[in-house]
Design an enzyme around this catalytic site. Sequence first.
Site, PDB file in Angstrom:
ATOM      1  N   SER A 100       0.884  -1.182   0.055  1.00  0.00           N
ATOM      2  CA  SER A 100       0.026   0.033  -0.003  1.00  0.00           C
ATOM      3  C   SER A 100       0.843   1.205  -0.021  1.00  0.00           C
ATOM      4  CB  SER A 100      -0.866  -0.038   1.081  1.00  0.00           C
ATOM      5  OG  SER A 100      -2.029  -0.996   1.267  1.00  0.00           O
ATOM      6  N   HIS A 151      -1.219   5.619   8.545  1.00  0.00           N
ATOM      7  CA  HIS A 151      -1.004   4.323   7.900  1.00  0.00           C
ATOM      8  C   HIS A 151      -0.455   4.846   6.012  1.00  0.00           C
ATOM      9  CE1 HIS A 151      -1.588   0.036   7.163  1.00  0.00           C
ATOM     10  NE2 HIS A 151      -1.436  -0.244   8.416  1.00  0.00           N
ATOM     11  N   THR A 153      -1.589   4.174   3.157  1.00  0.00           N
ATOM     12  CA  THR A 153      -2.516   4.897   1.925  1.00  0.00           C
ATOM     13  C   THR A 153      -2.356   6.468   2.229  1.00  0.00           C
ATOM     14  OG1 THR A 153      -3.391   2.975   1.519  1.00  0.00           O
ATOM     15  CG2 THR A 153      -4.485   5.107   0.922  1.00  0.00           C
ATOM     16  N   HIS A 291      -6.779  -9.657   4.138  1.00  0.00           N
ATOM     17  CA  HIS A 291      -5.751 -10.492   4.777  1.00  0.00           C
ATOM     18  C   HIS A 291      -6.323 -11.461   5.814  1.00  0.00           C
ATOM     19  CE1 HIS A 291      -2.267  -8.399   3.080  1.00  0.00           C
ATOM     20  NE2 HIS A 291      -2.761  -7.272   3.573  1.00  0.00           N
ATOM     21  N   HIS A 330      -4.632  -2.148  -5.026  1.00  0.00           N
ATOM     22  CA  HIS A 330      -4.229  -3.568  -5.436  1.00  0.00           C
ATOM     23  C   HIS A 330      -5.442  -4.515  -4.883  1.00  0.00           C
ATOM     24  CE1 HIS A 330      -3.607  -4.150  -1.177  1.00  0.00           C
ATOM     25  NE2 HIS A 330      -2.667  -2.885  -0.962  1.00  0.00           N
ATOM     26  N   HIS A 431      -1.510  -9.870  -0.801  1.00  0.00           N
ATOM     27  CA  HIS A 431      -1.968  -8.956  -2.226  1.00  0.00           C
ATOM     28  C   HIS A 431      -1.786  -9.613  -3.281  1.00  0.00           C
ATOM     29  CE1 HIS A 431      -0.847  -5.084   0.238  1.00  0.00           C
ATOM     30  NE2 HIS A 431      -1.984  -5.546   0.818  1.00  0.00           N
TER      31      HIS A 431
END
Length: 477
Positions: A100, A151, A153, A291, A330, A431
């Site tokens: 990310s 984070h 992003t 995930h 993604h 991913h």
Amino acid sequence: MKRRDFFRNAALTAAAATVTSPFSSLGNSRNHPPQGRGKVARNIIFMVSDGMSAGTLTMANMLSELRDGRLSTWMSLYHDGTVSRGLMDTASANSLVTDSSAASSAWGGGVRVNNGVLNVAPDGSRPIPILQKFKAAGKAVGCVTTVPITHATPAGFCVNNDSRSAQAEIALAYHDLRFDVMMGGGTEYFDSERRKDKQDVFGKFRKSGFRVVQTRDELLAADAAGDAAPLLGVFHADGLPYALDREHDEQLKNNTPSLAEMVESAIRRLSKNRNGFVLQVEGGKVDWAAHANDIGGLLFDQLAFEEALATAIAFAKADGDTLVIVTTDHGNANPGLFGGTKDFERVFRFRHTNDWVLQGIDRDFTAAQVRERIEHAHGYAISANEAIQLLAHYVTDRNEDGLYNPYKLPFADLAAIQRKYTSVGWASTGHSGDHVEVAAFGPGQQLLRPFVRNTDMHHLMLEAAGVAANVNRSGRF
């Protein structure tokens, strides 16, 4: 309809409801920007459903159609033909499968970087992140997310850093950059009691004139006050609660805002700037659920993201000067439906996520208690042998892997059991390198080509807004 009427009549909330709350009724590719002509976008809202595979988008729409009798927000945009649509190559500088931070840096800096870093190119150069460019050009800027605001992003639109893991450092960088609205989770990076260096970063923001809010009520009060102060909202440690768990927990509903509520608040505040605004919005828990192979967490957070998308589209339609871009960084885990409708309909009755289920089990549980907990959360009973299989993970040294799994919970094992009851399967817990969906609505949407690299979106946003690509941090061109 004028923007002032949009807010006066609370059209944001009403418009979002038309798509329905998910809980109601039950290497760089270009050295130049893309070319095109058209009206300049005064505002840009860049929407990211992090880690959204095609199967996630598909099943969220299936759930919406089967349960509510209507298309999801994203599919409604496609069905109505009101957007430009393309596929996007998501690779990073050193991998066909991006993380990310590299993905957001491609958008944020216009340069592909290695996985794990934020706007630091392989040659060591540090491209100016796009929100710094827009801020220098006089626009109000901000980020809203359901994971820590520090984070990968949101940070990819904001800062340069050699490591995405330096979240305590990123929190301090946000203070110095003085962005106008930053909202999400990550209390541990701002609270003096939880930071390793014991800095009171919340206090630092307050002393610098920021409005700091930490609960939903405080956010609503800040909106009602109508002040022009920059806003920092940090509502939870780590990520915010999953949308499904929040909906069935009154305390979580009272204390933490939904993504749509944060987006509405951010738009209301940012739109006061006479030069317009740029806002990044991330549904970050979609990625975390993927995930974990957590189908309830995944689909209900995707629908919560689409409720926020409806809020953004409603504003853009009323405003007429706003470009909305919706995409993902993604794929992740590539889930899919591999069975009949009746199995999948069980997801409608879910009350809690797999995360909620597994966090509440310990080594003292009996198989009967495990079965009871899952039946309460998901509406069906697993077998005694399946419950024993899950319990085995709690009585031995846990070696489960996967991101965002600090307690080493058996997410993949529960998902494998769950497939029998929901017909949803998963390719992995990581991913993927798939090309992903990207769509644009509003002035500048004609700039989106049918196939783009992730770095192209940096240039597209600048061109759509009429901002020179080489604006620097001092505001000079």
